[in-house]
Design a protein around this motif. Structure first.
Motif: not given
Lengths: 266, 247
Positions: A8-9, B38, A37, B14-15, B6-8, A11-12, A40, B17-18, B10-12
């Protein structure tokens, strides 16, 4: 789930490229999000690293591994344990341990466990400094002990080290236990070597009462811990009680601190 | 643990969007770099989750072991996982581990028993591939049996773990008791020796190392390297043992 994240990333990024042509604005924003990220994740790793460091310190103390222990400190580290005063620099940390407690090596018949429990680690926003409040649960040939630590750590070339160790005592007692026996705090010339500087604060151990200030605020209210004014953090009883108020008027030495008492007698 | 989740997430987000249906060309460098980052972060978060899982596994074992829940405790071992306590020898495989633990009291314990083994002060090292891990632990021990005085103890654990089908398990549980004493007397007046291998249920292998508890002062080998110098913690200064002659 993880595979989904990756595809997905990508694709984004592809999708955004359609509208911009060259380096897409989204790629920059993705990069910024990834930077955040990274910060963190690094913070979580750093929190683990300083806890690990403090626990490793304890395992070295338990087996009198002073040379290894001193390697945990920065070159300019300070060390202050009990009422002994301040030792400045890594070589003095080593000298303190070897002079006060004997040369390196686990010795037959000895038990000097300083078990490292209950750590509350924090890392500065810039990721270069850390703090831990924690305790040592001392189980030794001589009896029981309860130091608390408020230590500081520094990241040097990617490696965390102890830059300040502050370990005031709450209570020390013989095997008979604190109901029957309480040892007084240590002081600068109680044993060798002498410190580089006098203690940064003077206080009494159990049965007196003392709180080393917290490096962190109350996690729910956000309020910082503020010691009673002018008391150098020394308490005979909980703040606000009559015993504590009286202790501020009785038995003080001219600089306003409390003197070191004789050991309690049975 | 929750922070890692939570960090994971955030990655989701981020993804997410596309979701565009368009397929276009895209500068290879930017794409690689985002994907590589990533992937790297995913690994780092996974290692944090692994360390948490190993910590919780060990604490869980401790809670089971304290209360004589031998079956539950044995379930936490890998198929060829081993259990070793002091000088009692090595028990291999879940069935033997389960039976070996009966040497510490009946299933579920009973009136008058206390079997507290606090597992604290962890230093956990997860292998870069996330398939194995090690952990050093320490804590006080409080024991009681009907008709006997209470016993204080203390010791070090050096365990090995393996991720088996995505689940962390014990590959090796190894407790090195350092000292035992009678509650009323203390280290200066009473030192209890370690028990040898059981005649009732002999171990699969003899003890992996011969050592004495206090007055001996054995240093269990370290699973981690020095956190600052990065050097292995081997050959640390240690007095030779006057009885076992070790070292």
């Amino acid at each position: 789930m993880r595979r989904t994240i990756l595809s997905s990333a990508s694709y984004a990024v592809l999708a955004v490229a359609l509208f911009t042509g060259t380096i897409p604005a989204f790629a920059q924003s993705a990069s910024a999000k990834l930077d955040a990220l990274d910060k963190r994740i690094t913070r979580l790793e750093d929190l683990n690293a300083i806890q690990r460091l403090q626990r490793a310190y304890g395992y070295f103390v338990d087996k009198s591994q002073w040379r290894q222990l001193s390697e945990l400190f920065t070159d300019d580290a300070t060390l202050e344990i009990g009422g002994k005063g301040l030792f400045l620099g890594k070589p003095r940390v080593l000298e303190y341990m070897q002079t006060a407690f004997g040369m390196d090596g686990a010795k037959e018949g000895s038990l000097a466990n300083h078990m490292q429990f209950q750590s509350i680690p924090d890392i500065s926003t810039d990721g270069k400094h850390g703090w831990i409040r924690s305790r040592a649960y001392v189980m030794s040939l001589g009896g029981w002990g309860l130091p608390i630590y408020e230590n500081e750590y520094r990241k040097e070339n990617g490696v965390w080290k102890i830059s300040r160790l502050t370990g005031p005592f709450t209570m020390y007692s013989s095997w008979e236990g604190w109901g029957k026996n309480a040892m007084n705090n240590t002081w600068p010339d109680k044993f060798n070597p002498p410190p580089d500087l006098p203690p940064s604060f003077v206080y009494l151990t159990y049965p007196a009462y003392f709180i080393i200030p917290f490096h962190y605020p109350n996690p729910v209210t956000g309020k910082p811990f503020i010691p009673d004014k002018g008391e150098v953090g020394a308490y005979a009883a909980p703040p606000g009680t009559k015993v504590q108020a009286d202790s501020r008027k009785i038995g003080l030495i001219p600089d306003g601190t409390q003197g070191i008492a004789e050991p309690p007698r049975n | 643990m929750m922070r890692a989740r939570k960090i994971l997430l955030s990655v989701c987000s981020l993804a997410a969007v596309g979701l565009s249906p368009f397929i276009v060309t895209m500068p290879a460098v930017a794409q690689d770099s985002v994907q590589a980052r990533i992937a790297a972060y995913r690994d780092r978060v996974a290692r944090l989750e692994d360390a948490d899982a190993v910590e919780n596994l060990t604490a869980t074992f401790g809670f089971y072991f304290d209360k004589g829940l031998w079956a539950d405790a044995a379930d936490l071992f890998a198929r060829n996982g081993s259990f070793e306590y002091g000088q009692s020898g090595v028990y291999i495989g879940q069935d033997h581990v389960r039976r070996a633990m009966l040497l510490y009291g009946p299933q579920g314990l009973a009136q008058g028993y206390l079997n507290n083994h606090m597992m604290l002060q962890p230093i956990i090292t997860v292998a870069p591939d996330g398939k194995t891990a090690t952990g050093r632990w320490q804590g006080p021990v409080q024991l009681a049996e009907p008709g006997q005085d209470g016993i204080w103890g203390v010791g070090i654990y050096e365990n090995e773990y393996v991720k088996d089908g995505g689940v962390w398990k014990f590959a090796k549980f190894h407790f090195y008791p350092m000292a035992f004493t009678e509650y009323d007397k203390g280290w200066a007046r009473s030192l209890l020796p370690l028990k040898g291998p059981s005649a009732l249920f002999p171990p699969d292998k003899p003890p992996t190392v011969v050592y004495r508890s206090m007055p001996g002062n054995y240093i269990p080998p370290f699973s981690y390297k020095h956190p600052v110098t990065g050097k292995p913690l081997t050959d640390l200064p240690e007095e030779p043992d006057s009885v076992t002659g070790r070292k």
